[in-house]
Design an enzyme around this catalytic site. Structure first.
Site, mmCIF file in Angstrom:
data_model
loop_
_atom_site.group_PDB
_atom_site.id
_atom_site.type_symbol
_atom_site.label_atom_id
_atom_site.label_comp_id
_atom_site.label_asym_id
_atom_site.label_seq_id
_atom_site.Cartn_x
_atom_site.Cartn_y
_atom_site.Cartn_z
ATOM 1 N N TYR A 103 0.833 -1.215 0.000
ATOM 2 C CA TYR A 103 0.000 0.000 0.000
ATOM 3 C C TYR A 103 0.860 1.255 0.000
ATOM 4 O O TYR A 103 0.443 2.307 -0.471
ATOM 5 C CB TYR A 103 -0.977 0.003 1.184
ATOM 6 C CG TYR A 103 -2.164 -0.898 0.914
ATOM 7 C CD1 TYR A 103 -3.264 -0.438 0.204
ATOM 8 C CD2 TYR A 103 -2.163 -2.222 1.330
ATOM 9 C CE1 TYR A 103 -4.333 -1.266 -0.085
ATOM 10 C CE2 TYR A 103 -3.226 -3.063 1.060
ATOM 11 C CZ TYR A 103 -4.312 -2.576 0.346
ATOM 12 O OH TYR A 103 -5.361 -3.399 0.056
ATOM 13 N N GLU A 145 -8.055 -7.625 4.609
ATOM 14 C CA GLU A 145 -7.228 -8.657 3.958
ATOM 15 C C GLU A 145 -6.482 -9.491 4.990
ATOM 16 O O GLU A 145 -6.382 -10.723 4.858
ATOM 17 C CB GLU A 145 -6.277 -7.983 2.953
ATOM 18 C CG GLU A 145 -7.050 -7.472 1.735
ATOM 19 C CD GLU A 145 -6.400 -6.325 0.981
ATOM 20 O OE1 GLU A 145 -5.172 -6.137 1.112
ATOM 21 O OE2 GLU A 145 -7.124 -5.621 0.256
HETATM 22 C C1 HEM Z 1 -6.272 1.925 -1.351
HETATM 23 C C2 HEM Z 1 -5.609 1.238 -2.254
HETATM 24 C C3 HEM Z 1 -6.228 0.339 -3.285
HETATM 25 C C4 HEM Z 1 -7.468 0.405 -3.862
HETATM 26 C C5 HEM Z 1 -8.572 1.416 -3.622
HETATM 27 C C6 HEM Z 1 -7.551 -0.693 -4.795
HETATM 28 C C7 HEM Z 1 -8.665 -0.946 -5.568
HETATM 29 C C8 HEM Z 1 -8.782 -2.035 -6.413
HETATM 30 C C9 HEM Z 1 -9.958 -2.344 -7.187
HETATM 31 C C10 HEM Z 1 -11.252 -1.525 -7.216
HETATM 32 C C11 HEM Z 1 -9.713 -3.481 -7.872
HETATM 33 C C12 HEM Z 1 -10.659 -4.212 -8.829
HETATM 34 C C13 HEM Z 1 -11.447 -5.229 -8.029
HETATM 35 C C14 HEM Z 1 -12.418 -6.002 -8.897
HETATM 36 O O1 HEM Z 1 -12.023 -7.024 -9.437
HETATM 37 O O2 HEM Z 1 -13.554 -5.582 -9.056
HETATM 38 C C15 HEM Z 1 -8.364 -3.896 -7.537
HETATM 39 C C16 HEM Z 1 -7.721 -4.988 -8.074
HETATM 40 C C17 HEM Z 1 -6.376 -5.200 -7.960
HETATM 41 N N1 HEM Z 1 -5.518 -4.552 -7.094
HETATM 42 FE FE1 HEM Z 1 -5.950 -3.053 -5.882
HETATM 43 N N2 HEM Z 1 -6.384 -1.386 -4.766
HETATM 44 C C18 HEM Z 1 -5.542 -0.796 -3.869
HETATM 45 C C19 HEM Z 1 -4.268 -1.202 -3.531
HETATM 46 C C20 HEM Z 1 -3.566 -2.190 -4.180
HETATM 47 C C21 HEM Z 1 -2.209 -2.559 -3.901
HETATM 48 C C22 HEM Z 1 -1.351 -1.977 -2.793
HETATM 49 C C23 HEM Z 1 -1.867 -3.521 -4.807
HETATM 50 C C24 HEM Z 1 -0.529 -4.200 -4.947
HETATM 51 C C25 HEM Z 1 0.478 -3.658 -5.526
HETATM 52 C C26 HEM Z 1 -3.036 -3.783 -5.635
HETATM 53 C C27 HEM Z 1 -3.097 -4.699 -6.655
HETATM 54 C C28 HEM Z 1 -4.264 -5.055 -7.309
HETATM 55 C C29 HEM Z 1 -4.305 -6.059 -8.363
HETATM 56 C C30 HEM Z 1 -3.117 -6.843 -8.911
HETATM 57 C C31 HEM Z 1 -5.634 -6.137 -8.768
HETATM 58 C C32 HEM Z 1 -6.237 -7.032 -9.883
HETATM 59 C C33 HEM Z 1 -6.027 -6.305 -11.178
HETATM 60 C C34 HEM Z 1 -6.692 -6.975 -12.364
HETATM 61 O O3 HEM Z 1 -7.130 -8.129 -12.263
HETATM 62 O O4 HEM Z 1 -6.769 -6.327 -13.386
HETATM 63 N N3 HEM Z 1 -4.045 -2.951 -5.213
HETATM 64 N N4 HEM Z 1 -7.836 -3.002 -6.636
#
Ligand code: HEM
Ligand SMILES: Cc1cc2nc3c(=O)[nH]c(=O)nc-3n(C[C@H](O)[C@H](O)[C@H](O)COP(=O)(O)OP(=O)(O)OC[C@H]3O[C@@H](n4cnc5c(N)ncnc54)[C@H](O)[C@@H]3O)c2cc1C
Length: 407
Positions: A100, A142
């Site tokens: 994060y 998580e």
């Molecule tokens: C406050 C911080 C964050 C928010 C608001 C956020 C938000 C989101 C959202 C809305 C999704 C799509 C969920 C769905 O499938 O509907 C997602 C997926 C994902 N997030 Fe985060 N995220 C955050 C932090 C992180 C961090 C720190 C990482 C790691 C580096 C990360 C990695 C991912 C990955 C790899 C996906 C799947 C992407 C894909 O399948 O295209 N996220 N996140």
């Protein structure tokens, strides 16, 4: 309820939410390349296709804005379902709390670079506070899921051997039965949940993809059912589905996450309606088998749409499961009318739920392309089914959760 945001930041967020919302997709589209330039290792964690078509940037943008809005507006929709969905997806990908900091640093820098002078130190501080409130809530949710799943987030993958391969629709859909290499029991999933397969590519990189567990929980194996995503004149063939079809014989070792996902069958006694299109049938197959084992008396309505009888995955196994239950009504819609379709008593054309008898207390589970689910949901709402009795799974970043009523 009192906002979690400090009073000073509330003022600033209220004043700037509009401009940030307007520019959020621009900001997140700027953020990803910036972060990947600094941390190329994260290219293995993010889905490259979602990056290419921009869907992940939209999902991230929409979630940050929705979170900020509910911090300043007590009448805004609850963020909890969105938070739940993101936390499950993150856990399936092995996202760690310390990451994060990386995302936060690049997201805040991207806000500054896109909005320029409008980002005074006060504005930056307020949005930093929003980001960290959200990050802390996600990281806490998580941590809980990792603990419940008995998984160390530093080692999210477990090796599974492909124990069996079944052709469901020749050339198009396969089922892989997976057995843990360590011989220990498989984690028990709730019917409707998915795992992430972290696939190894020939260039040494990896790519994660989610696949729904297409059967009920079993002690020694789990199974996934995968549609081959073919290329078109405008789009490349799917990277991992083709790899799993063409280069994953029995005996292949795959890295697999614990089961995750916030859409799974409820434990009530209400009738259940399972609405699917194409490979969106996978959660329905798991739910049906699970109900056959645990609650065979629960009435079930199956409604499935496909191109043709031949392309309808898992039809025969689901029919056999249905036959073992007290009350299952099955309805199919095939675009192509042929002998097999008539033998199944299928409707011709697109799904039309207005012709199906639906009990008022039904619990609905849906999975398929977004336009398909919008149409199905609208028909069911028109027939008086409450919105909170309709759950849905999206096979990609969820661009619907914040606003399911949008056209
Ligand atoms: C406050 C911080 C964050 C928010 C608001 C956020 C938000 C989101 C959202 C809305 C999704 C799509 C969920 C769905 O499938 O509907 C997602 C997926 C994902 N997030 Fe985060 N995220 C955050 C932090 C992180 C961090 C720190 C990482 C790691 C580096 C990360 C990695 C991912 C990955 C790899 C996906 C799947 C992407 C894909 O399948 O295209 N996220 N996140
Ligand atoms: C919760 C969940 C559950 C799922 N369950 C299942 C399941 O049970 N069964 C199943 O088969 N699938 C399931 N999926 C979908 C699965 O995760 C994959 O998305 C799917 O297999 C496609 O992956 P791929 O690597 O083959 O295609 P990708 O390479 O990821 O491509 C996906 C799409 O993007 C397009 N694309 C890629 N690059 C570009 C570009 N540069 N320009 C334009 N378009 C591009 C491709 O043409 C393709 O149409 C699920 C997804 C989720 C999120």
């Amino acid at each position: 309820m009192q906002s979690l945001l400090s009073p000073a930041s509330q003022e600033v967020v209220r004043a700037t939410a509009g401009v940030v919302a307007e520019n959020m997709v621009k900001i997140t589209s700027h953020f990803y390349p910036r972060m990947f330039a600094d941390r190329p290792d994260l290219l293995n964690v993010f889905n490259r296709a979602d990056q290419a078509v921009g869907e992940q940037a939209q999902a991230l943008a929409a979630s940050v804005v929705a979170y900020a809005v509910q911090l300043i507006d007590p009448d805004a929709p609850s963020f909890e379902p969105v938070l739940d969905r993101i936390a499950h997806k993150h856990v399936s990908l092995g996202i760690r709390a310390e990451q994060y900091t990386i995302v936060g640093r690049h997201l805040m820098a991207a806000i500054g670079e896109v909005l320029g002078d409008a980002v005074t130190p006060e504005v930056a501080a307020a949005w930093d506070e929003v980001y960290w409130l959200l990050a802390m809530q996600l990281a806490a949710a998580e941590a809980r899921l990792y603990a419940l799943g008995g998984v160390d987030p530093a080692q999210p993958w477990r090796d599974y051997r492909v124990a069996e391969r079944r052709d469901e629709v020749p050339g198009e859909v396969i089922t892989l039965v997976l057995a843990p290499v360590d011989g220990q029991p498989v984690p028990q999933h709730r019917a409707g949940q998915y795992v992430t397969i972290n696939a190894a590519l020939s260039d040494g990189s990896t790519q994660p993809r989610q696949y729904t567990l297409s059967g009920a929980a079993r002690p020694d194996t789990m199974q996934v059912t995968i549609r081959r995503v073919r290329g078109t004149a405008d789009t490349p063939a799917g990277m991992i589905s083709n790899l799993l079809h063409d280069d994953t014989p029995v005996g292949t070792i795959l890295q697999v996450s614990i089961p995750c996902g916030d859409v799974y069958v409820d434990d009530s006694d209400s009738p259940v309606m399972l609405v699917s299109a194409g490979v969106g049938v996978t959660p329905m197959a798991a739910i049906l088998e699970d109900l056959a084992q645990r609650a065979p008396h629960r009435p079930v309505i199956l409604a499935h749409a496909d191109r043709s009888a031949a392309s309808h995955p898992l039809h025969d196994s689901m029919s056999a499961t249905a036959a073992s239950m007290d009350s299952v009504a099955a309805h199919c819609w095939y675009e192509q009318a042929d002998e097999s379709a008539s033998a199944r008593g299928a409707h011709t054309g697109f799904m039309d739920l207005s012709v199906v008898e639906v009990p008022a207390d039904v619990r609905v589970y849906m999975c398929g392309p977004l336009p398909f689910m919008r149409e199905a949901r609208r028909t069911l709402l028109d027939r008086g089914i409450p919105a909170d009795h309709i759950r849905y799974e999206v096979f990609g970043p969820d661009l619907w959760a914040q606003n399911p009523d949008a056209a």
